[in-house]
Every structure is written in C-alpha cells, then in structure tokens.
Design a protein around this motif. Structure first.
Motif, PDB file in Angstrom:
ATOM      1  N   ASP A  29       4.869   2.457 -22.224  1.00  0.00           N
ATOM      2  CA  ASP A  29       5.150   2.705 -23.639  1.00  0.00           C
ATOM      3  C   ASP A  29       4.854   4.135 -24.058  1.00  0.00           C
ATOM      4  OD1 ASP A  29       2.403   2.699 -23.474  1.00  0.00           O
ATOM      5  OD2 ASP A  29       2.073   1.083 -24.937  1.00  0.00           O
ATOM      6  N   GLY A  30       4.748   5.038 -23.094  1.00  0.00           N
ATOM      7  CA  GLY A  30       4.483   6.437 -23.413  1.00  0.00           C
ATOM      8  C   GLY A  30       3.022   6.818 -23.334  1.00  0.00           C
ATOM      9  N   ARG A  31       2.133   5.836 -23.221  1.00  0.00           N
ATOM     10  CA  ARG A  31       0.711   6.123 -23.059  1.00  0.00           C
ATOM     11  C   ARG A  31       0.348   6.117 -21.573  1.00  0.00           C
ATOM     12  NH1 ARG A  31      -1.677   1.986 -27.513  1.00  0.00           N
ATOM     13  NH2 ARG A  31       0.066   0.747 -26.697  1.00  0.00           N
ATOM     14  N   ASP A  32      -0.820   6.651 -21.267  1.00  0.00           N
ATOM     15  CA  ASP A  32      -1.220   6.822 -19.865  1.00  0.00           C
ATOM     16  C   ASP A  32      -1.406   5.470 -19.175  1.00  0.00           C
ATOM     17  OD1 ASP A  32      -2.193   8.054 -17.501  1.00  0.00           O
ATOM     18  OD2 ASP A  32      -4.247   7.650 -18.177  1.00  0.00           O
ATOM     19  N   ASP A  33      -0.720   5.298 -18.057  1.00  0.00           N
ATOM     20  CA  ASP A  33      -0.820   4.065 -17.269  1.00  0.00           C
ATOM     21  C   ASP A  33      -1.549   4.276 -15.947  1.00  0.00           C
ATOM     22  OD1 ASP A  33       0.499   2.039 -18.836  1.00  0.00           O
ATOM     23  OD2 ASP A  33       2.393   3.068 -18.453  1.00  0.00           O
ATOM     24  N   SER A  34      -2.272   5.375 -15.801  1.00  0.00           N
ATOM     25  CA  SER A  34      -2.896   5.702 -14.525  1.00  0.00           C
ATOM     26  C   SER A  34      -3.887   4.637 -14.076  1.00  0.00           C
ATOM     27  CB  SER A  34      -3.603   7.058 -14.617  1.00  0.00           C
ATOM     28  OG  SER A  34      -2.704   8.085 -14.941  1.00  0.00           O
ATOM     29  N   GLU A  35      -4.716   4.160 -14.995  1.00  0.00           N
ATOM     30  CA  GLU A  35      -5.738   3.176 -14.626  1.00  0.00           C
ATOM     31  C   GLU A  35      -5.106   1.899 -14.091  1.00  0.00           C
ATOM     32  OE1 GLU A  35      -9.587   0.807 -16.542  1.00  0.00           O
ATOM     33  OE2 GLU A  35      -8.543   2.349 -17.719  1.00  0.00           O
ATOM     34  N   ALA A  36      -4.030   1.449 -14.714  1.00  0.00           N
ATOM     35  CA  ALA A  36      -3.350   0.242 -14.249  1.00  0.00           C
ATOM     36  C   ALA A  36      -2.764   0.441 -12.850  1.00  0.00           C
ATOM     37  CB  ALA A  36      -2.250  -0.146 -15.238  1.00  0.00           C
ATOM     38  N   PHE A  37      -2.181   1.606 -12.602  1.00  0.00           N
ATOM     39  CA  PHE A  37      -1.633   1.890 -11.274  1.00  0.00           C
ATOM     40  C   PHE A  37      -2.736   1.920 -10.224  1.00  0.00           C
ATOM     41  CE2 PHE A  37       2.276   2.593 -13.343  1.00  0.00           C
ATOM     42  CZ  PHE A  37       3.271   2.886 -12.419  1.00  0.00           C
ATOM     43  N   GLU A  38      -3.896   2.491 -10.577  1.00  0.00           N
ATOM     44  CA  GLU A  38      -5.018   2.533  -9.642  1.00  0.00           C
ATOM     45  C   GLU A  38      -5.495   1.135  -9.292  1.00  0.00           C
ATOM     46  OE1 GLU A  38      -7.308   6.753 -10.493  1.00  0.00           O
ATOM     47  OE2 GLU A  38      -7.753   5.037 -11.777  1.00  0.00           O
ATOM     48  N   LYS A  39      -5.602   0.270 -10.283  1.00  0.00           N
ATOM     49  CA  LYS A  39      -6.030  -1.104 -10.021  1.00  0.00           C
ATOM     50  C   LYS A  39      -5.023  -1.837  -9.137  1.00  0.00           C
ATOM     51  CE  LYS A  39      -8.639  -1.800 -14.340  1.00  0.00           C
ATOM     52  NZ  LYS A  39      -8.663  -2.524 -15.642  1.00  0.00           N
ATOM     53  N   ALA A  40      -3.757  -1.682  -9.465  1.00  0.00           N
ATOM     54  CA  ALA A  40      -2.715  -2.351  -8.691  1.00  0.00           C
ATOM     55  C   ALA A  40      -2.697  -1.838  -7.255  1.00  0.00           C
ATOM     56  CB  ALA A  40      -1.358  -2.148  -9.357  1.00  0.00           C
ATOM     57  N   TRP A  41      -2.920  -0.532  -7.070  1.00  0.00           N
ATOM     58  CA  TRP A  41      -2.929   0.013  -5.715  1.00  0.00           C
ATOM     59  C   TRP A  41      -4.140  -0.506  -4.923  1.00  0.00           C
ATOM     60  CZ3 TRP A  41       0.240   1.651  -2.343  1.00  0.00           C
ATOM     61  CH2 TRP A  41      -0.240   2.210  -1.154  1.00  0.00           C
ATOM     62  N   GLY A  42      -5.280  -0.635  -5.549  1.00  0.00           N
ATOM     63  CA  GLY A  42      -6.452  -1.167  -4.863  1.00  0.00           C
ATOM     64  C   GLY A  42      -6.199  -2.548  -4.287  1.00  0.00           C
ATOM     65  N   VAL A  43      -5.545  -3.393  -5.056  1.00  0.00           N
ATOM     66  CA  VAL A  43      -5.202  -4.738  -4.576  1.00  0.00           C
ATOM     67  C   VAL A  43      -4.144  -4.657  -3.480  1.00  0.00           C
ATOM     68  CG1 VAL A  43      -4.262  -6.980  -5.251  1.00  0.00           C
ATOM     69  CG2 VAL A  43      -5.812  -5.764  -6.793  1.00  0.00           C
ATOM     70  N   THR A  44      -3.166  -3.779  -3.674  1.00  0.00           N
ATOM     71  CA  THR A  44      -2.083  -3.626  -2.700  1.00  0.00           C
ATOM     72  C   THR A  44      -2.619  -3.213  -1.334  1.00  0.00           C
ATOM     73  OG1 THR A  44      -0.486  -3.008  -4.414  1.00  0.00           O
ATOM     74  CG2 THR A  44       0.001  -2.301  -2.162  1.00  0.00           C
ATOM     75  N   CYS A  45      -3.438  -2.178  -1.318  1.00  0.00           N
ATOM     76  CA  CYS A  45      -3.877  -1.591  -0.053  1.00  0.00           C
ATOM     77  C   CYS A  45      -4.874  -2.481   0.682  1.00  0.00           C
ATOM     78  CB  CYS A  45      -4.481  -0.221  -0.318  1.00  0.00           C
ATOM     79  SG  CYS A  45      -4.587   0.849   1.132  1.00  0.00           S
ATOM     80  N   SER A  46      -5.530  -3.365  -0.041  1.00  0.00           N
ATOM     81  CA  SER A  46      -6.504  -4.254   0.593  1.00  0.00           C
ATOM     82  C   SER A  46      -5.902  -5.592   1.016  1.00  0.00           C
ATOM     83  CB  SER A  46      -7.685  -4.502  -0.359  1.00  0.00           C
ATOM     84  OG  SER A  46      -7.245  -5.146  -1.545  1.00  0.00           O
ATOM     85  N   SER A  47      -4.615  -5.798   0.754  1.00  0.00           N
ATOM     86  CA  SER A  47      -3.971  -7.060   1.110  1.00  0.00           C
ATOM     87  C   SER A  47      -3.856  -7.199   2.627  1.00  0.00           C
ATOM     88  CB  SER A  47      -2.580  -7.143   0.484  1.00  0.00           C
ATOM     89  OG  SER A  47      -1.896  -8.290   0.942  1.00  0.00           O
ATOM     90  N   SER A  48      -4.183  -8.369   3.143  1.00  0.00           N
ATOM     91  CA  SER A  48      -4.062  -8.624   4.577  1.00  0.00           C
ATOM     92  C   SER A  48      -2.649  -9.039   4.961  1.00  0.00           C
ATOM     93  CB  SER A  48      -5.052  -9.710   4.998  1.00  0.00           C
ATOM     94  OG  SER A  48      -4.812 -10.897   4.260  1.00  0.00           O
ATOM     95  N   GLN A  49      -1.781  -9.279   3.961  1.00  0.00           N
ATOM     96  CA  GLN A  49      -0.384  -9.625   4.204  1.00  0.00           C
ATOM     97  C   GLN A  49       0.512  -8.438   3.838  1.00  0.00           C
ATOM     98  OE1 GLN A  49      -1.066 -13.427   1.647  1.00  0.00           O
ATOM     99  NE2 GLN A  49       0.812 -13.778   2.806  1.00  0.00           N
ATOM    100  N   PRO A  50       1.718  -8.359   4.412  1.00  0.00           N
ATOM    101  CA  PRO A  50       2.670  -7.348   3.936  1.00  0.00           C
ATOM    102  C   PRO A  50       2.830  -7.443   2.423  1.00  0.00           C
ATOM    103  CG  PRO A  50       3.495  -8.406   5.905  1.00  0.00           C
ATOM    104  CD  PRO A  50       2.271  -9.171   5.488  1.00  0.00           C
ATOM    105  N   VAL A  51       2.913  -6.304   1.761  1.00  0.00           N
ATOM    106  CA  VAL A  51       2.826  -6.302   0.302  1.00  0.00           C
ATOM    107  C   VAL A  51       3.820  -5.316  -0.291  1.00  0.00           C
ATOM    108  CG1 VAL A  51       0.924  -4.638   0.379  1.00  0.00           C
ATOM    109  CG2 VAL A  51       1.205  -6.066  -1.653  1.00  0.00           C
ATOM    110  N   THR A  52       4.372  -5.664  -1.451  1.00  0.00           N
ATOM    111  CA  THR A  52       5.268  -4.788  -2.197  1.00  0.00           C
ATOM    112  C   THR A  52       4.613  -4.402  -3.520  1.00  0.00           C
ATOM    113  OG1 THR A  52       7.263  -5.736  -1.235  1.00  0.00           O
ATOM    114  CG2 THR A  52       7.514  -4.588  -3.320  1.00  0.00           C
ATOM    115  N   PHE A  53       4.491  -3.101  -3.733  1.00  0.00           N
ATOM    116  CA  PHE A  53       3.944  -2.534  -4.967  1.00  0.00           C
ATOM    117  C   PHE A  53       5.136  -2.232  -5.868  1.00  0.00           C
ATOM    118  CE2 PHE A  53       2.662   1.116  -7.533  1.00  0.00           C
ATOM    119  CZ  PHE A  53       1.340   0.874  -7.864  1.00  0.00           C
ATOM    120  N   MET A  54       5.239  -2.929  -6.999  1.00  0.00           N
ATOM    121  CA  MET A  54       6.450  -2.900  -7.816  1.00  0.00           C
ATOM    122  C   MET A  54       6.263  -2.118  -9.108  1.00  0.00           C
ATOM    123  SD  MET A  54       9.595  -3.778  -8.344  1.00  0.00           S
ATOM    124  CE  MET A  54       9.928  -5.025  -7.107  1.00  0.00           C
TER     125      MET A  54
END
Length: 391
Positions: A29-54
């Motif tokens: 919405d035009g405001r900073d989304d960096s924190e949300a991307f960081e959280k989503a990446w933390g979950v993505t990179c720690s997944s033991s299954q193949p993962v899609t970051f959307m």
C-alpha cells in the motif's frame, strides 16, 4: 501461514510449500514492507521442503535495503509476480552497505522469476551522483539485485528498471542461467550497467533486452565461461569486457562468447578495456553474429582505459589481451573509426582475428581502422580494411 502448491510432476517444486509475503504482513500500500519480507524469508529459508516465496501480482511493495541470506535448508523458488520498489529515502542506507538494495547471498539451487517488476527508484541517486554534480564527492550507490556466492542459479522473466546504479550483478557465482530479462533506465543515468558479471564461472545470459546509461553487459575480473546470446542493447555503452587493473584481486577474464546481438545507438559496440598497469589477461574471447546500428565505436580494444578526472600516466605493465575473434559483424558506425585497437607498447595485443566484418559509416561512406601495438590477421572479407601496419 504455509500453503501447499502443486506444479507438474516433473518439477522439483511439486507439492512445494508456498510462502506468501502477505501472510506475514506485507500490504503493498505504499508503506514499508521490509519487515514482512524478512519474516517471510526466515520461514522460507528454514523450510525442510522445497518452497516458493511468493510476491503476488497487482500490488507494489516498497522495500528498504534487504538481504535474503542463505544457505537454505531446501530448494527455493522466488516468484515475483507483482512489483517491488526501492525506498526513495537515501537515509535508509545510512550506516549500512550502500552497494546493495536486494541481496541474495549464499543460496544454492535458487530460482528467481515470475514476470514482475523490480524498480530501483534511482532518480534521487542519479541527481546526487558525482557524474552529474561534479562538485559532490563520489559515493557508492546500490545495485538493484545482487546474487552473491550462489551455485546453480536461475534468474528469468523479470523487468528490472531505474536502478540506483547497476541493475543486476552476479558476484562469485557458478552455473548461472539468466534469461528473458528486460532492463531499462534513462540514457542519462550514471553507472547504471544492465548486467554485471564478476568473479563468476559458467554463466549463460540469453534473450535479454537492455537499455541503460552505462554498459548493457559488463564482464570483469575473475569471470570465466561466460556466454551471452540473443542480446538487444541500446541505448547504453555497449558490451564491455575488462576494466582490469592493478587493483583487481582476480585479474583475468577468459572463455567469453558474445553470439547474436543487436546494438543500436550505443557509445561503444563490443569493447575490451583495461587500465594501464597491473598484470593478468583477457583471452579466448569471441564476438560473433552481431549487428551494429549507428554505434560510435563498433569494435574497440582500449588498453589505456582511464575513467578518472586526472590523466592516467603511461605505465610499463599491462593486462595481456590475446586470442580475440571478431566474426560476422555488420552494420553502421556513427564515428569515422569503426575498428579501433589501442594497445600497450610493453604488452601488445596479439592473436586478434577479424573474419567477415562489414562496417560502414552511418549515412554512407567508408569507415576506417586505427591500430597501435597490435598483431592481427584477417580472414574472409574485412571492411574497413585493417590498418596497413600491425605495429
């Protein structure tokens, strides 16, 4: 929140975990989304299954400088369907690494694509560049997307535009496929190389359209096994190999093929450039099947490259340039000199082969060659004729 996503059975991403940045608070919405991307990446990179970051379509997500850090536990696919835009506030980089905006570091078997847009929002950086305001001190500016220390990397189907400086950089990577990238910034934007390759082994760059204020593709120290094919370039500074000098830790480039390219209105065509001084080599390089349209310096080797406010003094040492093939290069030159070989007196260029060259002046007329300290041979038709004397 984790979702399951099914691809066709032949894909390694069959039944992959789907991580949507909006499930972690991204609004677009035009405001900073960096924190949300960081959280989503933390979950993505720690997944033991193949993962899609959307990154979903129809929204524009604003980000401050952000590192997608690996290594990750499983294969990761980043699907950017929407738009990501850089913060326009330069203070967001204060106290941080000014060389990067989006950095993907130490992630093997990574795939990035999705058809979306990466917008560096670079205007404020260009306005405050020492290349534009010469009274200002020179400072680093961010690269829009950097891939560092990644193996088995695929980057495809993205639009990258208006980078603060370089658009896409591959640094110390291996086994890279980059394709269907549309890269654009104004011709006046400083240092906005399209694709930059450094310290990287075995990289294929295919089917890319690049319009920038600097090199469309730049290939520099420590790079080997580079192939660029089906490239459209212009405006910009052409396709360059080199910038090698005494300050390069990996002072070599070798085994490069540029095959099937169209350059229009660029300030250089295919260029090898090295600083005086230093050592190392640029060798086994092929430029073939290239069309030049109104290009200022279609074929150029410059061992006296000097990008400095002060003149560069002549030095005795130089980077060796050898085993260079120019084959089936045709079109028009905007300058009188279409083939320009300016090589070092102490380390002359050698093994330079011209085969089936047909370059004439834009608007008609005969173009010329200029040679200094170079050993060349010609095979088949060569226009303009090579210089009357090699030395």
């Amino acid at each position: 929140m984790k979702h399951s996503i099914d691809y066709d059975s032949s894909s390694s991403y069959n039944k992959a975990v789907l991580i949507d940045v909006e499930d972690y608070g991204a609004k677009g919405d035009g405001r900073d989304d960096s924190e949300a991307f960081e959280k989503a990446w933390g979950v993505t990179c720690s997944s033991s299954q193949p993962v899609t970051f959307m990154v979903a379509s129809d929204k524009k997500y604003k980000l401050k400088p952000l590192t997608f850090q690996g290594p990750c536990k499983s294969n990761v696919k980043v699907m950017i369907e929407g738009s990501i835009e850089a913060s326009s506030d330069q203070s967001d980089w204060d106290g941080k690494d000014e060389r990067h905006w989006l950095l993907f570091d130490e992630i093997n078997d990574l795939e990035v694509g999705g058809g979306g847009t990466i917008d560096g929002n670079g205007n404020i950086w260009w306005q405050n560049s020492c290349k534009i305001k010469t009274s200002l001190p020179c400072r680093d500016a961010p690269t829009a997307m950097t891939f560092s220390n990644c193996k088995n990397l695929k980057v495809n189907d993205l639009s990258i535009r208006n980078s603060q400086q370089i658009h896409v950089s591959f640094e110390s990577c291996s086994n890279v496929h980059a394709s269907q990238l549309s890269i654009s910034s104004p011709e006046s934007s400083p240092n906005t190389d399209g694709i930059h390759v450094t310290g990287t082994q075995n990289i294929n760059i295919t089917n890319c359209a690049i319009q920038t204020g600097d090199d469309c593709i730049s290939i520099v120290g420590g790079s080997q096994g580079v192939k660029a094919m089906s490239i459209t370039c212009g405006p910009g500074h052409g396709i360059s190999i080199g910038s090698l000098g005494s300050d390069d830790s990996e002072n070599y480039v070798s085994d490069v093929v540029v095959d099937t390219a169209t350059l229009t209105g660029t300030t250089n065509g295919v260029r090898i450039k090295t600083w005086q001084g230093g050592s190392g080599y640029a060798k086994r390089i092929t430029f073939q099947n290239i069309n030049m349209n109104n290009v200022e310096n279609p074929i150029i080797i410059d061992q006296n490259y000097c990008d400095s406010k002060r003149p560069c003094d002549e030095q005795k040492s130089a980077v060796e340039v050898s085993d260079i093939l120019y084959k089936n290069i045709k079109g028009t030159s905007a300058s009188e000199i279409a083939v320009d070989f300016q090589c070092s007196k102490s380390v002359p260029c050698h093994g330079i082969v011209l085969q089936d060259i047909n370059l004439v002046k834009e608007g008609g007329g005969t173009a010329k060659s200029s040679c200094k300290n170079v050993e060349w041979t010609k095979e088949a038709q060569t226009l303009p004729e090579p210089c009357a004397e090699n030395y």
